[in-house]
Design a protein around this motif. Sequence first.
Motif, mmCIF file in Angstrom:
data_model
loop_
_atom_site.group_PDB
_atom_site.id
_atom_site.type_symbol
_atom_site.label_atom_id
_atom_site.label_comp_id
_atom_site.label_asym_id
_atom_site.label_seq_id
_atom_site.Cartn_x
_atom_site.Cartn_y
_atom_site.Cartn_z
ATOM 1 N N SER A 247 7.041 3.585 2.993
ATOM 2 C CA SER A 247 5.727 3.968 2.471
ATOM 3 C C SER A 247 5.696 5.443 2.112
ATOM 4 O O SER A 247 5.135 5.834 1.080
ATOM 5 N N TYR B 60 -0.348 7.061 -3.579
ATOM 6 C CA TYR B 60 -0.897 6.101 -2.614
ATOM 7 C C TYR B 60 -1.590 4.926 -3.313
ATOM 8 O O TYR B 60 -1.352 3.764 -2.996
ATOM 9 N N TYR B 61 -2.446 5.233 -4.278
ATOM 10 C CA TYR B 61 -3.256 4.193 -4.903
ATOM 11 C C TYR B 61 -2.450 3.285 -5.837
ATOM 12 O O TYR B 61 -2.859 2.158 -6.114
ATOM 13 N N LYS B 62 -1.304 3.766 -6.310
ATOM 14 C CA LYS B 62 -0.486 2.963 -7.225
ATOM 15 C C LYS B 62 0.599 2.176 -6.486
ATOM 16 O O LYS B 62 1.399 1.491 -7.121
ATOM 17 N N THR B 63 0.615 2.286 -5.175
ATOM 18 C CA THR B 63 1.593 1.540 -4.370
ATOM 19 C C THR B 63 0.895 0.383 -3.673
ATOM 20 O O THR B 63 -0.173 0.561 -3.083
ATOM 21 N N ASN B 64 1.482 -0.807 -3.738
ATOM 22 C CA ASN B 64 0.877 -1.940 -3.048
ATOM 23 C C ASN B 64 1.743 -2.375 -1.860
ATOM 24 O O ASN B 64 2.900 -1.951 -1.722
ATOM 25 N N THR B 65 1.184 -3.207 -1.041
ATOM 26 C CA THR B 65 1.841 -3.623 0.194
ATOM 27 C C THR B 65 3.124 -4.396 -0.068
ATOM 28 O O THR B 65 4.100 -4.277 0.677
ATOM 29 N N GLU C 153 5.234 -3.943 -2.480
ATOM 30 C CA GLU C 153 6.279 -2.969 -2.800
ATOM 31 C C GLU C 153 6.801 -2.290 -1.531
ATOM 32 O O GLU C 153 7.997 -2.052 -1.382
ATOM 33 N N THR D 148 5.938 -9.282 3.546
ATOM 34 C CA THR D 148 4.582 -8.736 3.538
ATOM 35 C C THR D 148 3.859 -9.109 4.830
ATOM 36 O O THR D 148 3.064 -8.325 5.365
ATOM 37 N N TYR E 73 1.763 -6.722 7.680
ATOM 38 C CA TYR E 73 0.409 -6.943 8.205
ATOM 39 C C TYR E 73 0.395 -7.304 9.688
ATOM 40 O O TYR E 73 -0.669 -7.353 10.309
ATOM 41 N N ASP F 155 -4.108 -2.600 7.259
ATOM 42 C CA ASP F 155 -4.149 -2.456 5.804
ATOM 43 C C ASP F 155 -3.337 -1.230 5.387
ATOM 44 O O ASP F 155 -2.701 -0.584 6.223
ATOM 45 N N LYS F 156 -3.397 -0.926 4.109
ATOM 46 C CA LYS F 156 -2.605 0.192 3.579
ATOM 47 C C LYS F 156 -3.079 1.528 4.139
ATOM 48 O O LYS F 156 -2.285 2.460 4.309
#
Length: 202
Positions: A25, A34-39, A41, A50, A54, A59-60
């Motif tokens: 991360s 931060y905002y352009k990275t998803n869980t 990835e 994934t 969790y 959450d992120k």
Amino acid sequence: MSANEIRIPKQKRSIEKKDAIIKASYGLFCEKGYYKTNTAEIAKEAGVSTGIVYSYFHDKKDILIEVVKLYIFQLEEQFKIILDQIAEREKLAFVIGEFIDLSISSHKMNRDAHNEFLALALLNNDIQDLFNGFEYQMLEKLYKILIEVGYSEEFLIEKLRISYGIIEQLCHDYIQGKTSDGELNKIKFLAVPMIMNLLGNA
């Protein structure tokens, strides 16, 4: 997922998985933001599913908190080496110079991380609190060290806060391209005696 469903890793393999998620991360937040990275990835980069992500984080945002804690821990370890050198009053000017050099080096090495986390701190109180806590602990340690080597307590914490602000501004101007290498050396040459003068006499 409720709070009691979040796993606290105890076994070595579980700890390693959580650490891998945090480190993955860290890299992605710096690279993509931060905002352009998803869980998904993050999970792929960490080499886990994934679902595993969790199982350790709500959450992120929870991941972000741990990433910032890692970043601050790395800063603390770097500065601890410098602060431990302040054993005698006569060495303070040298240590201030070293402190500035390390601050610049740290800002340069972690420029993407620093810029991303600083921006997030403006929008997120939890992140802001972590950075405020880092600054508070840094200034408290400096305060105690300087008292031990004979500096007056009067307005010392305020003087340290101003000094810290000078160094931070110097670093930010440099990594943002507002000052050249030559200008940086001149500013540093001026900053060390300025801070020494600000701290005053014992």
